[in-house]
Write a protein that holds these residues in place. Structure first.
Motif, PDB file in Angstrom:
ATOM      1  N   GLY A   1       0.782  -1.222   0.000  1.00 42.19           N
ATOM      2  CA  GLY A   1       0.000   0.000   0.000  1.00 42.19           C
ATOM      3  C   GLY A   1       0.819   1.279   0.000  1.00 42.19           C
ATOM      4  N   GLN A   2       0.182   2.344  -0.445  1.00 42.08           N
ATOM      5  CA  GLN A   2       0.812   3.659  -0.535  1.00 42.08           C
ATOM      6  C   GLN A   2       1.251   4.202   0.826  1.00 42.08           C
ATOM      7  OE1 GLN A   2      -1.196   6.481   0.594  1.00 42.08           O
ATOM      8  NE2 GLN A   2       0.520   7.917   0.370  1.00 42.08           N
ATOM      9  N   PRO A   3       0.425   4.138   1.863  1.00 40.58           N
ATOM     10  CA  PRO A   3       0.858   4.728   3.140  1.00 40.58           C
ATOM     11  C   PRO A   3       2.176   4.162   3.649  1.00 40.58           C
ATOM     12  CG  PRO A   3      -1.494   4.264   3.186  1.00 40.58           C
ATOM     13  CD  PRO A   3      -0.955   3.623   1.949  1.00 40.58           C
ATOM     14  N   ARG A   4       2.320   2.866   3.572  1.00 39.53           N
ATOM     15  CA  ARG A   4       3.522   2.225   4.103  1.00 39.53           C
ATOM     16  C   ARG A   4       4.745   2.555   3.246  1.00 39.53           C
ATOM     17  NH1 ARG A   4       3.503  -4.026   6.012  1.00 39.53           N
ATOM     18  NH2 ARG A   4       5.568  -4.110   6.979  1.00 39.53           N
ATOM     19  N   LEU A   5       4.624   2.395   1.937  1.00 39.80           N
ATOM     20  CA  LEU A   5       5.768   2.601   1.057  1.00 39.80           C
ATOM     21  C   LEU A   5       6.195   4.063   1.018  1.00 39.80           C
ATOM     22  CD1 LEU A   5       4.711   0.148  -1.736  1.00 39.80           C
ATOM     23  CD2 LEU A   5       6.889   0.062  -0.526  1.00 39.80           C
ATOM     24  N   ASP A   6       5.237   4.951   0.887  1.00 39.11           N
ATOM     25  CA  ASP A   6       5.582   6.367   0.791  1.00 39.11           C
ATOM     26  C   ASP A   6       6.149   6.901   2.101  1.00 39.11           C
ATOM     27  OD1 ASP A   6       4.560   6.070  -1.722  1.00 39.11           O
ATOM     28  OD2 ASP A   6       3.205   7.786  -1.627  1.00 39.11           O
ATOM     29  N   LYS A   7       5.688   6.379   3.209  1.00 35.79           N
ATOM     30  CA  LYS A   7       6.225   6.807   4.497  1.00 35.79           C
ATOM     31  C   LYS A   7       7.674   6.370   4.651  1.00 35.79           C
ATOM     32  CE  LYS A   7       5.586   6.267   9.514  1.00 35.79           C
ATOM     33  NZ  LYS A   7       4.764   5.635  10.585  1.00 35.79           N
ATOM     34  N   HIS A   8       7.976   5.145   4.194  1.00 33.08           N
ATOM     35  CA  HIS A   8       9.312   4.589   4.405  1.00 33.08           C
ATOM     36  C   HIS A   8      10.322   5.091   3.376  1.00 33.08           C
ATOM     37  CE1 HIS A   8      12.033   1.577   6.191  1.00 33.08           C
ATOM     38  NE2 HIS A   8      12.481   1.381   4.959  1.00 33.08           N
ATOM     39  N   PHE A   9       9.883   5.212   2.124  1.00 38.20           N
ATOM     40  CA  PHE A   9      10.827   5.525   1.048  1.00 38.20           C
ATOM     41  C   PHE A   9      10.619   6.911   0.421  1.00 38.20           C
ATOM     42  CE2 PHE A   9      10.662   0.856   1.143  1.00 38.20           C
ATOM     43  CZ  PHE A   9      12.015   0.559   1.237  1.00 38.20           C
ATOM     44  N   GLY A  10       9.621   7.640   0.869  1.00 36.48           N
ATOM     45  CA  GLY A  10       9.402   8.972   0.343  1.00 36.48           C
ATOM     46  C   GLY A  10       8.119   9.072  -0.458  1.00 36.48           C
ATOM     47  N   ALA A  11       7.566  10.273  -0.502  1.00 30.10           N
ATOM     48  CA  ALA A  11       6.299  10.510  -1.192  1.00 30.10           C
ATOM     49  C   ALA A  11       6.373  10.074  -2.652  1.00 30.10           C
ATOM     50  CB  ALA A  11       5.934  11.992  -1.107  1.00 30.10           C
ATOM     51  N   GLY A  12       5.319   9.404  -3.104  1.00 30.20           N
ATOM     52  CA  GLY A  12       5.223   8.989  -4.495  1.00 30.20           C
ATOM     53  C   GLY A  12       5.895   7.675  -4.822  1.00 30.20           C
ATOM     54  N   THR A  13       6.429   6.960  -3.809  1.00 31.65           N
ATOM     55  CA  THR A  13       7.162   5.715  -4.083  1.00 31.65           C
ATOM     56  C   THR A  13       6.278   4.671  -4.764  1.00 31.65           C
ATOM     57  OG1 THR A  13       8.741   6.023  -2.275  1.00 31.65           O
ATOM     58  CG2 THR A  13       8.366   3.764  -3.023  1.00 31.65           C
ATOM     59  N   ALA A  14       5.108   4.382  -4.216  1.00 30.59           N
ATOM     60  CA  ALA A  14       4.232   3.362  -4.805  1.00 30.59           C
ATOM     61  C   ALA A  14       3.830   3.757  -6.228  1.00 30.59           C
ATOM     62  CB  ALA A  14       2.994   3.173  -3.937  1.00 30.59           C
ATOM     63  N   TYR A  15       3.494   5.024  -6.421  1.00 31.23           N
ATOM     64  CA  TYR A  15       3.119   5.530  -7.738  1.00 31.23           C
ATOM     65  C   TYR A  15       4.279   5.386  -8.725  1.00 31.23           C
ATOM     66  CZ  TYR A  15       1.864   9.000 -11.323  1.00 31.23           C
ATOM     67  OH  TYR A  15       1.592   9.646 -12.512  1.00 31.23           O
TER      68      TYR A  15
ATOM     69  N   GLN B   1      -6.484   0.684  -8.920  1.00 28.47           N
ATOM     70  CA  GLN B   1      -7.662   1.155  -8.182  1.00 28.47           C
ATOM     71  C   GLN B   1      -7.359   1.350  -6.694  1.00 28.47           C
ATOM     72  OE1 GLN B   1     -10.116  -2.176 -10.025  1.00 28.47           O
ATOM     73  NE2 GLN B   1     -11.709  -0.662  -9.610  1.00 28.47           N
ATOM     74  N   VAL B   2      -6.683   0.362  -6.105  1.00 26.07           N
ATOM     75  CA  VAL B   2      -6.369   0.443  -4.672  1.00 26.07           C
ATOM     76  C   VAL B   2      -5.477   1.646  -4.393  1.00 26.07           C
ATOM     77  CG1 VAL B   2      -5.163  -0.714  -2.781  1.00 26.07           C
ATOM     78  CG2 VAL B   2      -6.691  -2.024  -4.260  1.00 26.07           C
ATOM     79  N   LEU B   3      -4.410   1.821  -5.188  1.00 20.71           N
ATOM     80  CA  LEU B   3      -3.509   2.953  -4.983  1.00 20.71           C
ATOM     81  C   LEU B   3      -4.219   4.275  -5.238  1.00 20.71           C
ATOM     82  CD1 LEU B   3      -0.053   1.869  -6.482  1.00 20.71           C
ATOM     83  CD2 LEU B   3      -0.819   1.803  -4.105  1.00 20.71           C
ATOM     84  N   SER B   4      -5.121   4.297  -6.206  1.00 19.15           N
ATOM     85  CA  SER B   4      -5.862   5.520  -6.499  1.00 19.15           C
ATOM     86  C   SER B   4      -6.624   5.991  -5.266  1.00 19.15           C
ATOM     87  CB  SER B   4      -6.831   5.286  -7.659  1.00 19.15           C
ATOM     88  OG  SER B   4      -7.645   6.421  -7.875  1.00 19.15           O
ATOM     89  N   GLN B   5      -7.302   5.067  -4.611  1.00 17.58           N
ATOM     90  CA  GLN B   5      -8.051   5.427  -3.414  1.00 17.58           C
ATOM     91  C   GLN B   5      -7.119   5.913  -2.310  1.00 17.58           C
ATOM     92  OE1 GLN B   5     -11.640   5.343  -2.930  1.00 17.58           O
ATOM     93  NE2 GLN B   5     -10.785   6.695  -1.365  1.00 17.58           N
ATOM     94  N   GLN B   6      -5.973   5.251  -2.172  1.00 15.65           N
ATOM     95  CA  GLN B   6      -5.047   5.621  -1.109  1.00 15.65           C
ATOM     96  C   GLN B   6      -4.412   6.987  -1.362  1.00 15.65           C
ATOM     97  OE1 GLN B   6      -2.526   2.140  -1.100  1.00 15.65           O
ATOM     98  NE2 GLN B   6      -3.883   1.013   0.295  1.00 15.65           N
ATOM     99  N   TYR B   7      -4.082   7.277  -2.614  1.00 13.65           N
ATOM    100  CA  TYR B   7      -3.536   8.610  -2.908  1.00 13.65           C
ATOM    101  C   TYR B   7      -4.612   9.682  -2.755  1.00 13.65           C
ATOM    102  CZ  TYR B   7       1.176   7.276  -4.256  1.00 13.65           C
ATOM    103  OH  TYR B   7       2.475   6.831  -4.220  1.00 13.65           O
ATOM    104  N   ALA B   8      -5.836   9.347  -3.081  1.00  9.81           N
ATOM    105  CA  ALA B   8      -6.929  10.301  -2.857  1.00  9.81           C
ATOM    106  C   ALA B   8      -7.085  10.583  -1.367  1.00  9.81           C
ATOM    107  CB  ALA B   8      -8.226   9.748  -3.438  1.00  9.81           C
TER     108      ALA B   8
END
Length: 674
Positions: free
Chosen positions: A503-517, A571-578
């Motif tokens: 998920g976006q929250p975990r990856l972006d928190k650990h590696f920086g904003a936009g990592t999952a994207y 779809q999942v990442l879209s909701q999380q980034y929203a």
């Protein structure tokens, strides 16, 4: 006369059974004589996408009120089966007690193995190079494609059927194959059909984990639903005379089949290359002096097991019980007075949960230093061969395992108090073991995912790009990931399933904003399948030549199953980034999901390029647009695939299989192709 009359009755009864099994097939249109199926390899190019009229569940479901207590993803009762659902039912009703992974008979009646697409590409060995059509590898691929079942495919199949309220069909497979761990315990003597007696890697031939615990030494489990299992003599191969209630908690083989003896569509029952001692040197089949073609895929793989024994049964039971697992019945289904599912002890725990618990000893033994799960036990003889196979890890297995184990942990926490400050509500030994072991496995995977090594090393890809490594090896010296710039270093499912699960929250928190994207941007750049500039889906890996200073992305493989996984991820990442307030990334991801959905649902037109998609007119989806050796050990073929079709059904229901109950991802617009 009485004897003859009895034989007539027996024959009539057999014909009646045959008629019942064929009823579904006869009412399901599957032969389209005018359909132009051309599976010859074609280069994909830009072009206008075609479409064809069909009705999907959305057409029947839109505007329909949700039924009280039912999962909102479930299709309303009474909705007519779609062609996809009908196909999934038909792939089961073949008189074997289990679905098949593929249908190698094409919608126009041709057999795939007789097509130009297969014959011009030919049989391929473990290095993707040509081999003879009568080689063991070629015969095994054809026979397993026709008769085999990959256990992951079965898990997605049963979830898809359960979304349509057909858990009763899925239960036939669970109860009669998974629970007793066999496709036929009687062997082949005395005219018996000869199923695979034991589906688990519970012998001394397999050694699990760093400690190399033998399969026979794993902690014993009680077989689900109070079923009996018949053991197999290691020397003679004969089944035991009496069944047992407990056995080692080993993994199942990744592929199973209805019979030990297999029939190759080309060679038939026998092949000269299968003869022992020459040219087949396999000392485990010294009996095979005549060259009988038989099942030989004895590979207990972690990924297939977490899907088939944990995620599939739990998701399906949750759908069938309206998420009230204690409302079901426990014990053997033939009991005159079924047990209540109180979770007070193992006997009063639903069989689907017992099934999940039954593989925990193997998973515990396969937990590597650092928390990862090993891909398989030693002795699995994975394909292509790996001399260090027992130290091999697959991040796809890790992501599937994590999602599955978190579902099991949620069930145990909710119904037994597992993890509660005041302790569990039961002192049952099996449930206590399940609680502590599942917690340990989840915590280990959390540790592994939080390490920097979950992302590829700097400099492996140009322009600062990075993805999740396919896997690698873990031993006493540490973790050695597969380099991304090596063959098959970029595995698409490690990105799509990985981003979905982590998920976006975990990856972006650990590696920086936009990592999952950004991982998705890199994935589609190198392994996306495009029609001009339109993203249509993904392949299995990239086909880029990395031995240049400026690697040029290249991929012409388009997988239906992996594309649906990418759609789900977007779809999942879209909701999380929203939710995180990044509407731009959220909309871009949703646009990608919609684009891929629009393209994959179009009718297959041979090669998948230009104006076609990956949907066959009988409702099934091909595994991929063309024949291709997938470098992790199996083949893609453009034929109807159970996993692809089941994923299509889940997407129609907007169901995310990695989240218990299907989640709440943003819906897509139903393509005009439906």
């Amino acid at each position: 006369m009485k004897h003859a009359f009895g034989l007539l009755l027996l024959a009539a009864g057999a014909q009646g059974v045959y008629d019942v099994l064929e009823q579904n097939r006869r009412s399901h249109q599957r032969i389209f004589p005018d359909y132009d199926y051309n599976a010859a390899v074609k280069a994909h190019a830009s072009g206008k996408a075609g479409s064809w009229a069909a009705s999907g569940p959305e057409a029947a479901v839109e505007g329909a009120p949700a039924e009280a207590g039912r999962n909102p993803h479930m299709v309303p009762k009474g909705t007519s089966y779609t062609p996809e659902v009908q196909w999934l039912l038909s792939i089961f009703n073949r008189g074997w007690g289990l679905p098949g992974s593929y249908n190698d008979v094409l919608p126009n009646g041709q057999v795939y193995w007789a097509t130009q697409g297969y014959l011009e590409t030919g049989a391929l060995d473990e290095h993707g190079k040509h081999c003879d059509l009568d080689s063991m590898i070629a015969a095994q691929e054809r026979a397993l494609t026709r008769y085999g079942l990959n256990l992951y495919d079965a898990a997605v199949w049963e979830i898809a059927l359960s979304v349509w309220g057909r858990y009763d069909v899925a239960q036939i497979y669970e109860r009669n194959v998974l629970y007793p761990s066999t496709t036929g315990p009687a062997g082949r003597d005395n005219g018996n059909p000869g199923g695979i007696i034991n589906l688990r890697g519970d012998s001394d031939d397999f050694q699990y984990g760093a400690q190399k615990t033998t399969g026979s030494s794993l902690p014993k489990v009680t077989y689900p639903a109070n079923m009996t299992h018949f053991t197999q003599d290691p020397d003679t191969g004969k089944p035991s005379k009496e069944g047992v209630k407990k056995g080692p908690g080993a993994l199942y083989y990744r592929i199973i089949g209805p019979n030990y003896q297999m029939i190759d569509p080309m060679l038939g029952h026998f092949g000269q290359n299968w003869k022992y001692p020459w040219p087949n040197y396999d000392t485990t089949t010294k009996w095979n002096t005549y060259g009988l073609i038989h099942f030989n895929d004895w590979k207990p793989i972690t990924g297939e097991n977490v899907w088939s024994s944990i995620m599939g049964p739990i998701q399906s039971l949750g759908l069938a019980s309206n998420n009230n697992l204690s409302s079901t019945t426990c014990g053997h289904p033939a009991l005159a007075k079924p047990l209540a599912c109180t979770f007070a002890d193992f006997d009063h725990t639903p069989p689907s949960i017992q099934q999940a618990i039954s593989v925990l000893p193997a998973l515990e033994a396969l937990q590597a230093p650092g928390g990862s799960l090993y891909h398989c036990p030693w002795g699995s003889k994975i394909f292509p061969p790996d001399p260090s196979e027992g130290e091999n890890i697959s991040n796809e297995n890790n992501f599937s395992g994590y999602a599955s184990l978190k579902m099991l942990l949620a069930v145990l926490s909710n119904y037994t108090g597992c993890g509660a400050a005041d302790g569990m509500t039961t002192n049952d030994e099996a449930l206590s073991y399940a609680c502590t072991t599942t917690q340990k496995l989840v915590q280990g995977l959390d540790t592994f995912f939080d390490a920097d090594s979950i992302i590829s090393k700097a400099g492996e890809m140009p322009n600062g790009e990075f993805v999740v490594p396919q896997g690698g090896h873990i031993n006493a010296s540490g973790y050695f990931p597969v380099p991304i710039n090596s063959q098959a270093g970029l595995a698409v499912d490690c990105q799509t399933w990985g981003m979905t699960v982590l998920g976006q929250p975990r990856l972006d928190k650990h590696f920086g904003a936009g990592t999952a994207y950004n991982i998705w941007q890199t994935t589609k750049k190198y392994a996306g399948f495009y029609k001009g500039t339109v993203i249509a889906g993904v392949g299995y890996t990239d086909l880029t030549n990395w031995n240049t200073s400026q690697p040029v992305p290249r991929n012409n493989i388009w997988s239906a199953e992996w594309t649906f996984g990418a759609i789900n991820m977007a779809q999942v990442l879209s909701q999380q980034y929203a939710d995180a307030g990044d509407s731009e990334k959220a909309q871009d991801l949703l646009n990608d999901a919609q684009s891929m959905y629009n393209e994959v649902t179009q009718e297959y037109s041979g090669g998948g390029g230009g104006g076609g998609g990956l949907r066959l007119p009988d409702g099934s989806y091909v595994y991929a647009n063309m024949r291709f050796f997938i470098p992790w050990g199996w083949f893609s073929n453009p034929i109807g695939a159970t996993c692809s079709t089941a994923w299509a059904v889940l997407q129609q229901a907007n169901f995310n299989p990695f989240e218990y109950g299907g989640g709440n991802k943003p819906a897509l617009v139903s393509p005009t192709n439906y």
